[in-house]
Write a protein that holds these residues in place. Structure first.
Motif, PDB file in Angstrom:
ATOM      1  N   MET A 183       0.835  -1.195   0.000  1.00 56.50           N
ATOM      2  CA  MET A 183       0.000   0.000   0.000  1.00 56.50           C
ATOM      3  C   MET A 183       0.873   1.250   0.000  1.00 56.50           C
ATOM      4  N   LYS A 184       0.435   2.259  -0.715  1.00 59.16           N
ATOM      5  CA  LYS A 184       1.191   3.496  -0.786  1.00 59.16           C
ATOM      6  C   LYS A 184       1.219   4.195   0.571  1.00 59.16           C
ATOM      7  N   ARG A 185       2.309   4.921   0.796  1.00 60.60           N
ATOM      8  CA  ARG A 185       2.439   5.721   2.005  1.00 60.60           C
ATOM      9  C   ARG A 185       2.905   7.122   1.626  1.00 60.60           C
ATOM     10  N   TYR A 186       2.288   8.107   2.233  1.00 66.39           N
ATOM     11  CA  TYR A 186       2.681   9.496   2.058  1.00 66.39           C
ATOM     12  C   TYR A 186       3.241  10.021   3.381  1.00 66.39           C
ATOM     13  N   TYR A 187       4.072  11.026   3.249  1.00 69.05           N
ATOM     14  CA  TYR A 187       4.773  11.590   4.403  1.00 69.05           C
ATOM     15  C   TYR A 187       4.459  13.081   4.459  1.00 69.05           C
ATOM     16  N   ILE A 188       3.745  13.475   5.485  1.00 66.19           N
ATOM     17  CA  ILE A 188       3.341  14.879   5.624  1.00 66.19           C
ATOM     18  C   ILE A 188       4.170  15.498   6.740  1.00 66.19           C
ATOM     19  N   GLY A 189       4.989  16.461   6.368  1.00 67.32           N
ATOM     20  CA  GLY A 189       5.828  17.154   7.323  1.00 67.32           C
ATOM     21  C   GLY A 189       5.162  18.422   7.809  1.00 67.32           C
ATOM     22  N   LEU A 190       5.218  18.632   9.111  1.00 68.98           N
ATOM     23  CA  LEU A 190       4.626  19.819   9.725  1.00 68.98           C
ATOM     24  C   LEU A 190       5.722  20.615  10.421  1.00 68.98           C
ATOM     25  N   ALA A 191       5.894  21.863  10.006  1.00 74.35           N
ATOM     26  CA  ALA A 191       6.774  22.781  10.735  1.00 74.35           C
ATOM     27  C   ALA A 191       5.952  23.349  11.878  1.00 74.35           C
ATOM     28  N   THR A 192       6.297  22.976  13.102  1.00 76.32           N
ATOM     29  CA  THR A 192       5.397  23.178  14.232  1.00 76.32           C
ATOM     30  C   THR A 192       5.867  24.247  15.216  1.00 76.32           C
ATOM     31  N   THR A 193       6.830  25.074  14.817  1.00 81.39           N
ATOM     32  CA  THR A 193       7.138  26.245  15.633  1.00 81.39           C
ATOM     33  C   THR A 193       5.937  27.184  15.573  1.00 81.39           C
ATOM     34  N   PHE A 194       5.724  27.980  16.599  1.00 79.43           N
ATOM     35  CA  PHE A 194       4.524  28.824  16.618  1.00 79.43           C
ATOM     36  C   PHE A 194       4.569  29.924  15.566  1.00 79.43           C
ATOM     37  N   HIS A 195       5.762  30.231  15.036  1.00 75.54           N
ATOM     38  CA  HIS A 195       5.866  31.171  13.918  1.00 75.54           C
ATOM     39  C   HIS A 195       6.281  30.401  12.670  1.00 75.54           C
ATOM     40  N   ASP A 196       5.907  30.914  11.528  1.00 76.29           N
ATOM     41  CA  ASP A 196       6.252  30.308  10.240  1.00 76.29           C
ATOM     42  C   ASP A 196       5.845  28.839  10.128  1.00 76.29           C
ATOM     43  N   PRO A 197       4.617  28.469  10.560  1.00 69.96           N
ATOM     44  CA  PRO A 197       4.186  27.084  10.360  1.00 69.96           C
ATOM     45  C   PRO A 197       4.087  26.779   8.869  1.00 69.96           C
ATOM     46  N   ALA A 198       4.321  25.519   8.535  1.00 68.78           N
ATOM     47  CA  ALA A 198       4.303  25.128   7.125  1.00 68.78           C
ATOM     48  C   ALA A 198       3.982  23.647   7.026  1.00 68.78           C
ATOM     49  N   LEU A 199       3.618  23.220   5.817  1.00 71.41           N
ATOM     50  CA  LEU A 199       3.264  21.829   5.560  1.00 71.41           C
ATOM     51  C   LEU A 199       3.929  21.377   4.271  1.00 71.41           C
ATOM     52  N   ALA A 200       4.457  20.162   4.273  1.00 70.12           N
ATOM     53  CA  ALA A 200       5.071  19.574   3.079  1.00 70.12           C
ATOM     54  C   ALA A 200       4.559  18.156   2.901  1.00 70.12           C
ATOM     55  N   ILE A 201       4.484  17.724   1.653  1.00 69.56           N
ATOM     56  CA  ILE A 201       4.049  16.360   1.334  1.00 69.56           C
ATOM     57  C   ILE A 201       5.122  15.701   0.479  1.00 69.56           C
ATOM     58  N   VAL A 202       5.575  14.532   0.923  1.00 75.16           N
ATOM     59  CA  VAL A 202       6.524  13.714   0.179  1.00 75.16           C
ATOM     60  C   VAL A 202       5.804  12.422  -0.212  1.00 75.16           C
ATOM     61  N   ASP A 203       5.944  12.013  -1.471  1.00 71.27           N
ATOM     62  CA  ASP A 203       5.192  10.852  -1.940  1.00 71.27           C
ATOM     63  C   ASP A 203       5.944   9.543  -1.668  1.00 71.27           C
ATOM     64  N   ALA A 204       5.393   8.459  -2.163  1.00 69.77           N
ATOM     65  CA  ALA A 204       5.933   7.125  -1.863  1.00 69.77           C
ATOM     66  C   ALA A 204       7.305   6.904  -2.485  1.00 69.77           C
ATOM     67  N   GLU A 205       7.689   7.714  -3.459  1.00 73.65           N
ATOM     68  CA  GLU A 205       9.007   7.604  -4.092  1.00 73.65           C
ATOM     69  C   GLU A 205      10.025   8.555  -3.468  1.00 73.65           C
ATOM     70  N   GLY A 206       9.613   9.287  -2.432  1.00 69.60           N
ATOM     71  CA  GLY A 206      10.531  10.205  -1.781  1.00 69.60           C
ATOM     72  C   GLY A 206      10.625  11.561  -2.448  1.00 69.60           C
ATOM     73  N   GLU A 207       9.703  11.886  -3.350  1.00 72.49           N
ATOM     74  CA  GLU A 207       9.709  13.174  -4.040  1.00 72.49           C
ATOM     75  C   GLU A 207       8.841  14.190  -3.291  1.00 72.49           C
ATOM     76  N   ILE A 208       9.319  15.414  -3.227  1.00 72.81           N
ATOM     77  CA  ILE A 208       8.530  16.494  -2.622  1.00 72.81           C
ATOM     78  C   ILE A 208       7.487  16.937  -3.632  1.00 72.81           C
ATOM     79  N   VAL A 209       6.218  16.749  -3.306  1.00 71.29           N
ATOM     80  CA  VAL A 209       5.157  17.120  -4.249  1.00 71.29           C
ATOM     81  C   VAL A 209       4.473  18.426  -3.856  1.00 71.29           C
ATOM     82  N   PHE A 210       4.696  18.883  -2.620  1.00 77.75           N
ATOM     83  CA  PHE A 210       4.073  20.132  -2.177  1.00 77.75           C
ATOM     84  C   PHE A 210       4.803  20.635  -0.948  1.00 77.75           C
TER      85      PHE A 210
END
Length: 583
Positions: free
Chosen positions: A1-28
């Motif tokens: 089954m495919k797995r995605y990796y969602i990264g969360l920048a969780t400092t109270f300033h400059d929060p951000a979100l990133a998505i890496v796909d099953a091949e390890g590529e940054i898609v967002f």
């Protein structure tokens, strides 16, 4: 089954979100401030409740497995040094802040004690709630319970994003920011995709913390992330020896770490330093000597740290990240003052970039090592503007000067620029990081001397001293800059050659420098074509490039945002994808 990796920048300033796909590529990858249109998005969640479902649907298979990676370790829901005691005493609550004493300095980030307690409250809240919206949406909207949560060391996420996106197979990496779990500086070795910690400073000493204080004394907002204003103001001043004698002993280098003097001496120095605070309503230029002196002190400290790092490792390639890496004036002189031969700074070296770092670390922990590519990450990882909205504007707005020019829009834009018009330029995916790199830009002709003042006064609505960046075709870099270096993310400031300064005065800062963006066709074909067309018309291979926003706001996120800025500023023309709109 495919797995995605969602990264969360969780400092109270400059929060951000990133998505890496099953091949390890940054898609967002995107900072929350863009969607919210709230500069730095203080105390906002990176996984905004009404945004996250759309992102999952666009970039992931909803029934896949998900790993959620956060950019601080599990024990970091409180800041180090004082937070544990403050929590036990019941001080981490809003109702305590009005009763907090006004006097007294903390060694942590060199803040007043009441400021530090507010900061700790924000940090605790940000870390505890990060990922809650994502978990709710996955369960309630998509019926998906296949979520795994991971936490990573804050400085390690900085290093992962910076090193994995570098062109190096071997490098040393230094992270310098306000604070991490244990201190403000960490060093790593990077070889063939493997990161190993070399050293970690432990203690409250912080170059970033002193930078924040200087920002406030210059009359700017450290919470607003306005340290770059101090950097831009510095060339208008000169070293004030009295300020230098106060600042320089406040922080000393010890190996790849820092040390403060005894607390009594530190408090006395801070109290005297505060006498140089810019008066309310005074011109920013009144603080120019303070800014200039600080830039000298900052550079001297960074020089010592990097010289010590090189002496320990003898590795020629340097990766630099953390909030202090945004000081492009220093980045441009690293080779002059240290033995390093090559430098990489990512497009988002501050805490927003940690979303990507966390997602990539989660991928490696779960799926194994990524393929090392030894090439730069593209900064164009953010959102696109809505094609439907753009079509609706064309259909319903009644704007008679709106034209669709799918084959020639860059040629028409170049002509407007050569005529001295100020033009908004929106193409494809938004940049990840604080700098516009040709997809969410306001552009202008760098030849008129008055263009800088006109942009600051009529479009950006910001201080008159603020400089603008040159975006230059790579093949002309050596013709225009001394000791030219590639600067793909507008991350370093270089000195213009004397003989070309009069050609492009609008992008030459008062000290003869420019924070340049190197433009190559393979990095951004549309922006490259636009500058080439402008070059053919003017014999000038660069454009003035600044972010598509006004002071105090993030870069525009939607078609509606762009139109609002266009119609409420002195801009003359606007290009969105293949549409050209003129006033």
């Amino acid at each position: 089954m495919k797995r995605y990796y969602i990264g969360l920048a969780t400092t109270f300033h400059d929060p951000a979100l990133a998505i890496v796909d099953a091949e390890g590529e940054i898609v967002f990858a995107e900072a929350a401030e863009r969607f919210l249109q709230d500069k730095r998005a203080i105390n906002a969640e990176p996984d905004h409740l009404f945004r996250i479902a759309h992102l999952v649907k666009e970039y992931c298979e909803q029934d896949a497995e998900f790993t959620i990676a956060r950019s601080w370790s599990a024990s970091s829901s409180r800041l180090p040094f004082l937070a544990g005691a403050a929590s036990r005493l019941g001080l981490l609550s809003p109702d305590w802040l009005p009763r907090a004493p006004l006097d007294g300095w903390s060694r942590t980030l060199l803040m007043r004690r009441y400021q530090l307690h507010h900061l700790m409250l924000c940090v605790q809240s940000a870390h505890l709630k990060a990922g809650a919206n994502l978990a709710l949406v996955m369960r309630h909207r998509f019926g998906n319970r296949k979520l795994r949560f991971l936490n990573f060391d804050h400085h390690l996420t900085h290093a992962a994003y910076a090193c994995y996106g570098s062109p190096f197979s071997e490098a040393v990496c230094m992270i310098v920011d306000g604070t991490g779990e244990h201190g403000s500086i960490s060093c790593y070795t990077y070889r063939n995709g493997r990161l190993d910690r070399l050293s970690r400073h432990r203690g409250p000493e912080s170059l970033g913390g002193l930078y924040m204080l200087i920002t406030e004394l210059c009359g700017f907002s450290s919470f607003g992330g306005e340290e770059w204003k101090v950097m831009g103001l510095a060339p208008y001043g000169r070293t004030d020896e009295a300020i230098y004698r106060l600042l320089r002993p406040m922080i000393k280098v010890a190996g790849c770490g820092l040390r403060y003097p005894p607390m009594r001496q530190l408090r006395a120095g801070l109290t005297r330093l505060c006498r140089y605070r810019r008066a309310e309503g005074a011109s920013a230029l009144e603080a120019a000597d303070l800014a200039h002196t600080w830039q000298r002190v900052f550079s001297e400290i960074m020089d010592e740290l990097l010289q010590n790092l090189y002496a320990e490792t003898r590795v020629d390639n340097l990766v630099l990240s953390g909030g202090c890496a945004l000081n492009s004036s220093y980045a441009g002189r690293v080779f002059e003052s240290t033995p390093f031969k090559r430098l990489h700074i990512p497009s988002a070296p501050a805490d927003d970039g940690n979303a990507v770092g966390a997602a990539l670390l989660a991928y490696e922990q779960t799926a194994g090592p990524r393929k090392t590519r030894q090439k730069l990450f593209s900064p164009y990882l953010g959102s696109r503007v809505s094609a439907e909205t753009l079509t609706n504007v064309a259909r319903w707005s009644g704007l008679r000067t709106l034209r669709h020019l799918p084959e020639t829009v860059h040629l028409e834009a170049a002509r407007r620029l050569a005529e001295g018009r100020i033009l908004g330029w929106i193409q494809e995916r938004a940049e990840f990081g604080p700098r516009a790199l040709g997809n969410r830009s306001i552009l202008a002709d760098p030849r008129p001397r008055e263009m800088k003042d006109r942009l600051n006064r009529e479009v950006k609505f910001r201080e008159e001293f603020r400089p603008f960046a040159p975006a230059i075709l790579h093949e002309y870099g050596e013709e225009y800059f001394e000791n030219y270096q590639e600067s793909p993310y507008m991350e370093r400031t270089l000195r213009f050659k004397q003989e070309v300064r009069a050609k492009v005065p609008a992008v030459v800062h008062v000290d003869g420098t420019g924070r340049l963006q190197t433009v190559k066709r393979e990095w951004n074909a549309r922006f490259h074509a636009l500058i080439e067309a402008f070059h053919r018309l003017t014999n000038i291979p660069l454009l003035l490039n600044t972010s598509f926003n006004i002071m105090g706001k993030p870069m525009v996120h939607t078609v509606e945002d762009a139109l609002a800025v266009f119609f409420t500023t002195g801009m003359d023309a606007l290009v969105i994808e293949d549409y050209l709109l003129e006033k």
